[in-house]
Scaffold this motif. Structure first.
Motif, PDB file in Angstrom:
ATOM      1  N   UNK A 329       0.831  -1.207   0.000  1.00 31.15           N
ATOM      2  CA  UNK A 329       0.000   0.000   0.000  1.00 31.15           C
ATOM      3  C   UNK A 329       0.868   1.260   0.000  1.00 31.15           C
ATOM      4  N   UNK A 330       1.978   1.228   0.736  1.00 33.27           N
ATOM      5  CA  UNK A 330       2.890   2.381   0.736  1.00 33.27           C
ATOM      6  C   UNK A 330       3.447   2.616  -0.662  1.00 33.27           C
ATOM      7  N   UNK A 331       3.753   1.537  -1.377  1.00 36.88           N
ATOM      8  CA  UNK A 331       4.254   1.686  -2.751  1.00 36.88           C
ATOM      9  C   UNK A 331       3.202   2.324  -3.650  1.00 36.88           C
ATOM     10  N   UNK A 332       1.961   1.902  -3.512  1.00 33.83           N
ATOM     11  CA  UNK A 332       0.885   2.472  -4.326  1.00 33.83           C
ATOM     12  C   UNK A 332       0.646   3.938  -3.989  1.00 33.83           C
ATOM     13  N   UNK A 333       0.725   4.285  -2.704  1.00 36.26           N
ATOM     14  CA  UNK A 333       0.517   5.679  -2.296  1.00 36.26           C
ATOM     15  C   UNK A 333       1.617   6.598  -2.822  1.00 36.26           C
ATOM     16  N   UNK A 334       2.812   6.037  -3.081  1.00 38.11           N
ATOM     17  CA  UNK A 334       3.910   6.857  -3.600  1.00 38.11           C
ATOM     18  C   UNK A 334       3.612   7.407  -4.998  1.00 38.11           C
ATOM     19  N   UNK A 335       2.757   6.696  -5.768  1.00 33.13           N
ATOM     20  CA  UNK A 335       2.323   7.151  -7.092  1.00 33.13           C
ATOM     21  C   UNK A 335       3.506   7.434  -8.031  1.00 33.13           C
ATOM     22  N   UNK A 393      -6.912  14.386   9.456  1.00 42.31           N
ATOM     23  CA  UNK A 393      -6.083  15.581   9.701  1.00 42.31           C
ATOM     24  C   UNK A 393      -4.680  15.451   9.099  1.00 42.31           C
ATOM     25  N   UNK A 394      -4.097  14.248   9.195  1.00 41.43           N
ATOM     26  CA  UNK A 394      -2.775  14.047   8.595  1.00 41.43           C
ATOM     27  C   UNK A 394      -2.863  14.113   7.075  1.00 41.43           C
ATOM     28  N   UNK A 395      -3.918  13.506   6.507  1.00 38.66           N
ATOM     29  CA  UNK A 395      -4.083  13.534   5.056  1.00 38.66           C
ATOM     30  C   UNK A 395      -4.283  14.975   4.570  1.00 38.66           C
ATOM     31  N   UNK A 406      -2.636  15.296  -2.627  1.00 37.15           N
ATOM     32  CA  UNK A 406      -3.962  15.813  -3.002  1.00 37.15           C
ATOM     33  C   UNK A 406      -4.661  14.863  -3.970  1.00 37.15           C
ATOM     34  N   UNK A 407      -3.880  14.342  -4.927  1.00 36.44           N
ATOM     35  CA  UNK A 407      -4.464  13.422  -5.897  1.00 36.44           C
ATOM     36  C   UNK A 407      -4.924  12.138  -5.217  1.00 36.44           C
ATOM     37  N   UNK A 412      -9.265   8.772  -3.507  1.00 35.05           N
ATOM     38  CA  UNK A 412      -9.813   7.928  -2.438  1.00 35.05           C
ATOM     39  C   UNK A 412     -11.195   8.407  -2.027  1.00 35.05           C
ATOM     40  N   UNK A 413     -11.374   9.733  -1.923  1.00 30.53           N
ATOM     41  CA  UNK A 413     -12.664  10.279  -1.503  1.00 30.53           C
ATOM     42  C   UNK A 413     -13.759   9.916  -2.497  1.00 30.53           C
TER      43      UNK A 413
END
Length: 482
Positions: A329-335, A393-395, A406-407, A412-413
């Motif tokens: 998941x961390x790898x995917x969040x790195x984009x 809050x962290x996001x 932001x992306x 995700x939202x």
């Protein structure tokens, strides 16, 4: 009795003529020896007729892989139940009208302004009133009613609920099993036809009324479940629950003004009792839908996470992640360009390692890859939910300084919100809510809960409710079911 295999359970063929069932609460892989597989066959239900089927049924029930079918024989009767209702300045006519004549009724007046009117209503229902001259809160009121009850079973009902149809008997059936200490019904929205006043009718027509009808945090869905920490049904609300008086002791913790029901559930589970959720029994709740009151109630629920995490460490985490799913998941969040290949490689390695433990299956590598893929998708959903709810809050701070953040938050939202609408859109057959309304309300719901969660963590100076945990070992202070 009969038990029915959970509709989410998946069958996998074994190499020795047996099979395996994947699912349960928490998810697990249960191997069936050839004899057990022969008894179960390809059917989705099992009738208990001898020691083998009894043992197999108990195994499946305790794993959350099966649930009791309707019509369990040997359960207690209605006359063994006392209904306890804590109330303050609310009419009880609609609730009292739904109670079977055989049950005893104890109403605890928690400092209400018109005790005579309440006493008249309760007297007409042949019930008993206990009065607190000053308000002591719902937990103290429930405990007062619990202490006054003379029956072995106590049904807690809040004053803002109205039971529907044949609501009590499906709950009593489960208590034919002497190890079951608590059974809870499904909490649904109070509809205009169920109300004795015009207020709920108007609120149900509002956007928040429609949202709550399909997405209330009190409604745990249409499927039966074993109540287990860190599972699909990890708690049940005290708005409606049936308990064995001997099992709950003195009852709710009166020091807790929020989440006292979750605390009771976790304590009962830790003591080795079995707990069940029965959605065939339905109790309608008058949801808060005025915008300010609704938002504050959601935030109030969030403040209960910190004290729960202190008492039951690891039982109410925002995420349950293994090291490999966290890394993927961390790898995917790195984009980055390497993100998808890295996540795929991590998943492939995890699947290869898992296949070494699945040698009793016909196709261990295929099964392992399927399980690893399910694990990654489940982890991604948890991470997305945590970004928008528990850790917003962290996001938000990350989004202020990072275009990638932001992306990620925006995607995700939208994806989580629309997926949540699709999943819950049919929860109430009489309510239709459009995707945009659901999406906006859902995001406000998450912001409110997350605000309360962080406020509670800061107030108690304890970040345990914000930290993910690893799957596998039971939470500290929560013992496996005996």
């Amino acid at each position: 009795m009969r038990v029915v295999v959970d509709r989410r359970a998946r069958r996998l063929a074994g190499t020795d003529g047996g099979a395996a069932l994947l699912g349960g609460a928490p998810p697990r892989l249960v191997h069936l020896v050839p004899r057990a597989q022969a008894v179960l066959g390809d059917r989705d239900e099992l009738t208990v007729v001898d020691p083998l089927t009894r043992a197999l049924a108990r195994t499946l029930l305790d794993a959350g892989l099966a649930h009791p079918a309707p019509g369990i024989p040997g359960g207690p009767t209605r006359s063994e139940v006392t209904v306890v209702v804590p109330v303050k300045d609310r009419p009880l006519d609609a609730l009292v009208a739904t109670l079977p004549s055989e049950v005893a009724l104890v109403v605890v007046d928690d400092g209400g302004a018109d005790p005579e009117a309440l006493a008249a209503t309760v007297k007409a229902a042949h019930g008993t009133v206990i009065r607190h001259e000053t308000s002591r809160g719902p937990s103290a009121s429930r405990n007062a009613g619990l202490a006054a009850a003379t029956t072995p079973l106590v049904m807690f009902l809040d004053s803002d609920v109205v039971p529907q149809g044949d609501w009590l008997d499906p709950l009593l059936e489960h208590l034919a099993d002497p190890t079951v200490a608590l059974v809870a019904p499904r909490i649904v929205a109070l509809h205009p036809a169920d109300a004795r006043e015009r207020g709920p009718a108007a609120r149900l027509r509002s956007a928040l009324g429609r949202y709550e009808a399909v997405r209330s945090s009190l409604d745990l869905g249409p499927d039966p479940a074993l109540i287990v920490p860190r599972s699909r049904v990890a708690y049940v609300p005290s708005a409606a629950m049936l308990v064995r008086k001997a099992a709950v002791g003195r009852g709710f913790d009166e020091d807790m003004r929020v989440a006292e029901d979750v605390d009771l559930v976790l304590r009962l589970h830790a003591e080795g009792h079995r707990l069940r959720y029965e959605p065939r029994s339905r109790v309608a709740h008058d949801h808060r839908t005025e915008p300010a009151a609704w938002w504050l109630r959601k935030a109030y629920y969030g403040t209960g996470a910190a004290p729960l995490a202190r008492r039951h460490h690891g039982a109410v985490p925002p995420m349950v992640l293994s090291p490999w799913t966290a890394a993927a998941c961390a790898a995917l969040l790195a984009q980055r360009r390497w993100s998808v290949p890295a996540a795929a490689a991590i998943t492939a390695v995890a699947a290869q390692r898992l296949s070494r433990k699945l040698t009793r299956l016909d196709h261990p590598r295929g099964a392992a890859l399927r399980l690893a893929s399910l694990g990654l998708s489940g982890a991604a959903l948890q991470v997305g939910d945590a970004l928008l709810r528990h850790h917003w809050p962290l996001a938000a701070l990350a989004a202020l300084v990072s275009r990638r953040a932001r992306r990620a938050v925006l995607l995700a939202a939208l994806a989580e919100g629309l997926g949540d609408w699709w999943t819950h859109r049919d929860r109430d057959a009489d309510v239709r809510i459009d995707p945009l309304t659901h999406l906006v309300a859902h995001r406000l719901d998450d912001l409110a809960y997350g605000s309360g969660l962080w406020w509670g963590a800061l107030r108690h100076r304890d970040a345990a409710a914000l930290l993910p945990v690893r799957p596998g070992a039971p939470p500290k202070g929560v013992a496996p079911v005996r």
